[in-house]
Design an enzyme around this catalytic site. Sequence first.
Site, PDB file in Angstrom:
ATOM      1  N   TYR A 157       0.836  -1.198   0.000  1.00 53.34           N
ATOM      2  CA  TYR A 157       0.000   0.000   0.000  1.00 53.34           C
ATOM      3  C   TYR A 157       0.871   1.248   0.000  1.00 53.34           C
ATOM      4  CZ  TYR A 157      -2.925   3.740   1.877  1.00 53.34           C
ATOM      5  OH  TYR A 157      -3.545   4.950   2.076  1.00 53.34           O
ATOM      6  N   ALA A 158       1.850   1.297   0.902  1.00 56.52           N
ATOM      7  CA  ALA A 158       2.749   2.445   0.985  1.00 56.52           C
ATOM      8  C   ALA A 158       3.523   2.627  -0.320  1.00 56.52           C
ATOM      9  CB  ALA A 158       3.716   2.261   2.151  1.00 56.52           C
TER      10      ALA A 158
END
Length: 435
Positions: A247-248
């Site tokens: 996600y990051a």
Amino acid sequence: MSQMKHIDNIPSTPGKYKIEKSPYNRLRLQFSLTKIIFWSLVFVGLIFVFFYRSPNSVSNVSSDLSRRSLRTSSYGGPVWEKKIKSSAKIRSKNGICVLVTGAAGFVGTHVSAALKRRGDGVVGLDNFNDYYDPSLKRARQELLERSGVYIVEGDINDVALLKKLFEVVAFTHVMHLAAQAGVRYAMENPGSYVHSNIAGLVNVLEVCKSVNPQPAIVWASSSSVYGLNTKVPFSERDRTDQPASLYAATKKAGEEIAHTYNHIYGLSITGLRFFTVYGPWGRPDMAYFFFTRDILKGKSIPIFEAANHGTVARDFTYIDDIAKGCLGALDTAKKSTGSGGKKKGPAQLRVFNLGNTSPVPVSDLVSILEKLLKVKAKRLVMKLPRNGDVQFTHANISSAHKELGYKPTTDLQTGLKKFVRWYLSYYGNGKKSAQ
């Protein structure tokens, strides 16, 4: 009406050299080309095997496509266009006209309501996927439509739909909030993050750079981009090249993509790094939300601790403060400098932290919920898993304060009190179940 009350109140020329024309150089060049072609074929083959031969991958991809189909409900026609134009109508002096993607999401709902409340034109876009209970998104949709915000049901990867929206309305701004959220879910369905957070962002930027006039863009990045950074508080000047989750990584990729479109096409782009947003109408996958659910049901809740019994803390930021920061970014965004996909001059490019600057241990969050719910939590202390979660987050908001006038005013106790009041009102009648 009680559910509406909360919302209603509420960026050397290379040296020249002469190649010797020798048989050796030609042979070396041919050998290099052969290696490049060989490894390219190997790489393509691996991609084919991974995506088309692996049973798990096939099931994940098919599941993702069924959940996130590019097919949209029928759109077009005079009635549809009339709804959009009415929703987009500016009713205040110096108002702006905003396309809000992810409008039925948590932040999207609050931002859309705040914009509409002050007289701006607002049109929403959301695909209502089932990452979490779609009925909550439908309830937010009803809330917004009662206040005059129309949400188009569609996917940001549907380029034809995006183009059609810009044909109907000349949006001055885009508030791009649509994304696949969550750190842990990336381990189950990585493709959904690439589909939404990278491909979806590119589609939005592609359409925006081609329309005339180009809109200014504000979009949601994430505090997750700071990853394994140990310097606190996190500053926009800190390194963000060590993501701890997929996600990051997709949000970091989004920031680089934004830079590219700003540089090449003159799009005015502002990125906002949100820090653990919470509050009424929130996301059920967030800890404060499912802690509340499970405490009321008498279930055990996981309290994570880092190595050597280290404290896990988050910079919890109340939704109203985040919404104010989003509006501040829209209001200070300068016009894009391109026209018809061609850059005519340097354009604004910014990134800001939107946090509360007061990290709170997760154990303290649970204690506050216990008092508000009048129920003792069954705590299950566990080691922080290696699934992308980080030990702490802490925002330096000096840049946002200076440039956007951003100043959070809601402490965790006050914010959770408002959340619990909403939660009990929304789920307390026994007709709904927080999934």
